[in-house]
Design a protein around this motif. Structure first.
Motif, PDB file in Angstrom:
ATOM      1  N   MET A   1      -8.147  -9.410  76.732  1.00 16.55           N
ATOM      2  CA  MET A   1      -9.299  -9.666  77.580  1.00 16.55           C
ATOM      3  C   MET A   1     -10.390  -8.607  77.373  1.00 16.55           C
ATOM      4  N   SER A   2      -9.965  -7.348  77.306  1.00 18.32           N
ATOM      5  CA  SER A   2     -10.962  -6.283  77.158  1.00 18.32           C
ATOM      6  C   SER A   2     -11.642  -6.340  75.784  1.00 18.32           C
ATOM      7  N   LEU A   7     -16.570  -7.370  72.690  1.00 12.12           N
ATOM      8  CA  LEU A   7     -17.308  -8.126  71.678  1.00 12.12           C
ATOM      9  C   LEU A   7     -18.489  -8.869  72.287  1.00 12.12           C
ATOM     10  N   LEU A   8     -18.445  -9.104  73.585  1.00 13.77           N
ATOM     11  CA  LEU A   8     -19.536  -9.784  74.261  1.00 13.77           C
ATOM     12  C   LEU A   8     -20.611  -8.791  74.706  1.00 13.77           C
ATOM     13  N   GLY A  13     -25.956  -5.447  74.471  1.00 18.14           N
ATOM     14  CA  GLY A  13     -26.603  -4.142  74.574  1.00 18.14           C
ATOM     15  C   GLY A  13     -27.541  -3.889  73.402  1.00 18.14           C
ATOM     16  N   LEU A  14     -27.097  -4.267  72.216  1.00 16.80           N
ATOM     17  CA  LEU A  14     -27.936  -4.094  71.029  1.00 16.80           C
ATOM     18  C   LEU A  14     -29.205  -4.925  71.128  1.00 16.80           C
TER      19      LEU A  14
END
Length: 51
Positions: A1-2, A7-8, A13-14
């Protein structure tokens, strides 16, 4: 899950950082004329610390 969360969140943020950078360059700072660009370059060269 983490891993999925990582990856999301990382691309979001980028995209946020790149979007803010684009916004600052194109909206907050209007494009300079070629004469202004040359003057700015000359001032940067004069202010550059000498080694």
């Amino acid at each position: 899950m983490s891993v999925i969360l990582c990856l999301l969140v990382a691309p979001l943020g980028l995209v946020l950082i790149l979007g803010l950078s684009w916004f600052e360059d194109h909206v907050l700072r209007p494009p300079a004329s070629p004469a202004d660009q040359a003057l700015q370059k000359a001032v940067e060269l004069l202010n550059k610390p000498r080694a």
